[in-house]
Scaffold this active site. Structure first.
Site, PDB file in Angstrom:
ATOM      1  N   SER A 142      20.806  68.444 -52.942  1.00 26.27           N
ATOM      2  CA  SER A 142      19.506  68.332 -52.270  1.00 26.27           C
ATOM      3  C   SER A 142      18.445  67.719 -53.187  1.00 26.27           C
ATOM      4  CB  SER A 142      19.047  69.691 -51.729  1.00 26.27           C
ATOM      5  OG  SER A 142      18.694  70.561 -52.771  1.00 26.27           O
ATOM      6  N   ASN A 143      18.546  67.943 -54.479  1.00 26.89           N
ATOM      7  CA  ASN A 143      17.587  67.315 -55.406  1.00 26.89           C
ATOM      8  C   ASN A 143      17.811  65.806 -55.489  1.00 26.89           C
ATOM      9  OD1 ASN A 143      15.638  69.199 -56.864  1.00 26.89           O
ATOM     10  ND2 ASN A 143      17.544  70.371 -56.929  1.00 26.89           N
TER      11      ASN A 143
ATOM     12  N   ARG B   1      27.934  71.451 -65.905  1.00 22.67           N
ATOM     13  CA  ARG B   1      28.610  71.409 -67.208  1.00 22.67           C
ATOM     14  C   ARG B   1      27.577  71.244 -68.324  1.00 22.67           C
ATOM     15  NH1 ARG B   1      34.175  70.160 -67.365  1.00 22.67           N
ATOM     16  NH2 ARG B   1      33.848  69.330 -69.461  1.00 22.67           N
TER      17      ARG B   1
ATOM     18  N   ASN C  40      16.590  67.783 -67.059  1.00 23.23           N
ATOM     19  CA  ASN C  40      17.242  68.781 -66.208  1.00 23.23           C
ATOM     20  C   ASN C  40      16.189  69.494 -65.364  1.00 23.23           C
ATOM     21  OD1 ASN C  40      19.335  70.535 -65.266  1.00 23.23           O
ATOM     22  ND2 ASN C  40      18.656  72.113 -66.709  1.00 23.23           N
TER      23      ASN C  40
ATOM     24  N   HIS D 293      15.508  73.264 -63.612  1.00 20.78           N
ATOM     25  CA  HIS D 293      16.011  74.638 -63.710  1.00 20.78           C
ATOM     26  C   HIS D 293      15.141  75.545 -62.833  1.00 20.78           C
ATOM     27  CE1 HIS D 293      18.056  78.012 -65.617  1.00 20.78           C
ATOM     28  NE2 HIS D 293      16.882  78.615 -65.659  1.00 20.78           N
TER      29      HIS D 293
ATOM     30  N   GLU E 263      11.312  72.373 -56.276  1.00 18.99           N
ATOM     31  CA  GLU E 263      12.120  71.464 -57.102  1.00 18.99           C
ATOM     32  C   GLU E 263      12.122  70.068 -56.498  1.00 18.99           C
ATOM     33  OE1 GLU E 263      16.080  72.827 -58.134  1.00 18.99           O
ATOM     34  OE2 GLU E 263      15.462  74.907 -57.976  1.00 18.99           O
TER      35      GLU E 263
HETATM   36  C1  GRF Z   1      18.976  73.715 -58.162  1.00 19.55           C
HETATM   37  O1  GRF Z   1      18.479  74.984 -57.881  1.00 19.55           O
HETATM   38  C2  GRF Z   1      18.746  73.387 -59.613  1.00 19.55           C
HETATM   39  O2  GRF Z   1      17.590  73.953 -60.125  1.00 19.55           O
HETATM   40  C3  GRF Z   1      19.933  74.011 -60.264  1.00 19.55           C
HETATM   41  O3  GRF Z   1      20.984  73.768 -59.366  1.00 19.55           O
HETATM   42  C4  GRF Z   1      20.481  73.648 -58.046  1.00 19.55           C
HETATM   43  C5  GRF Z   1      20.946  72.343 -57.492  1.00 19.55           C
HETATM   44  O4  GRF Z   1      20.729  72.210 -56.129  1.00 19.55           O
HETATM   45  N1  GRF Z   1      20.103  73.489 -61.594  1.00 19.55           N
HETATM   46  P1  GRF Z   1      21.104  70.854 -55.376  1.00 19.55           P
HETATM   47  O5  GRF Z   1      22.574  70.555 -55.647  1.00 19.55           O
HETATM   48  O6  GRF Z   1      20.214  69.775 -55.911  1.00 19.55           O
HETATM   49  O7  GRF Z   1      20.855  71.113 -53.931  1.00 19.55           O
END
Ligand code: GRF
Length: 232
Positions: free
Chosen positions: A21-22, A100, A116, A118, A183
């Site tokens: 989703s990001n 990873r 990254n 988080h 995010e």
């Molecule tokens: C997010 O919550 C990010 O902060 C974490 O993993 C999740 C990834 O979500 N590191 P997506 O795959 O981008 O939906």
């Protein structure tokens, strides 16, 4: 010194292990003209990651599943991943739910250029299950952080943070969902700051040069109740 603003789009490689989703949000912000970047590579260690499907559907030029071979040592895997990255010559490597640990060869090659996201207000609640840890600790404010990746897991220089007030009795699932929506703003915003050449790193700290803000930008939406400011 921060790099000069660029006219050509920033070349971004995204590494993702999960639903993506990001990645999707980054691609949408690029499409909408908010981020001057191109995602030129999406690589995943998980062949069934949703991120791969999203990348293919949205036309990312190089989409690679790079699963680790049985018994493959971490540095051997990293060497293969590094090769794939170097081929695309990205300006920035974005970890968007990449599960990873990124090894020293990649971090050296892309020093201060691996980002990254988080789901906690670092340095609190590093590592896996960050939202659960925040709730268990009784945190009243939660949120997310973008940071540069260093050998110190979840401990590299902080770039941006956005926060939310935890609601009484809120479940992990609910809070995770609200943080995820934050995010989806914070990661594209971070990439755009690199595209604008506004990020400088010195003495283990990242500084963002003053410049245009996103806060009044039409089409940029903050999740309701979010605490986010751009004091730079
Ligand atoms: C997010 O919550 C990010 O902060 C974490 O993993 C999740 C990834 O979500 N590191 P997506 O795959 O981008 O939906």
């Amino acid at each position: 010194m921060a790099a000069a603003p660029r006219k050509t789009p920033l070349r971004v490689a995204v590494l993702a292990s999960g639903r993506g989703s990001n990645l999707l949000s980054l691609l949408r912000h690029i499409e909408a003209g908010h981020v001057n970047a191109r995602v030129t590579l999406l690589a995943s260690d998980k062949p069934d990651a949703g991120a791969l499907t999203i990348a293919r559907k949205l036309g990312v030029p190089a989409v690679l599943a790079i699963p680790p071979a049985a018994g493959e040592a971490a540095d051997a895997y990293d060497a293969r991943l590094l090769e794939a990255l170097v081929r695309e010559a990205p300006d920035l490597v974005v970890l968007a739910g990449y599960m990873r640990i990124v090894g020293p060869a990649i971090l050296e090659r892309f020093r201060d250029r691996v980002v990254n996201i988080h789901p906690s207000l670092l340095p609190a609640f590093q590592g896996l299950k960050a939202v659960r840890k925040a709730l268990r600790a009784g945190a009243k404010v939660a949120g997310c952080t973008t940071h540069l990746v260093t050998a110190d897991l979840d401990g590299g220089p902080i770039l941006l943070q956005a926060a939310l007030l935890v609601r009484p009795g809120e479940t992990e699932e609910h809070l995770s969902g609200r943080i995820l929506r934050l995010e989806h703003l914070l990661l594209p915003r971070t990439v755009q700051l690199f595209a604008e050449g506004r990020v400088t790193v010195a003495d283990g700290r990242a500084t963002i040069a003053p410049g245009p803000t996103w806060l009044e930008r039409p089409g940029i939406e903050l999740a309701s109740g979010a605490l986010y400011a751009e004091g730079f």
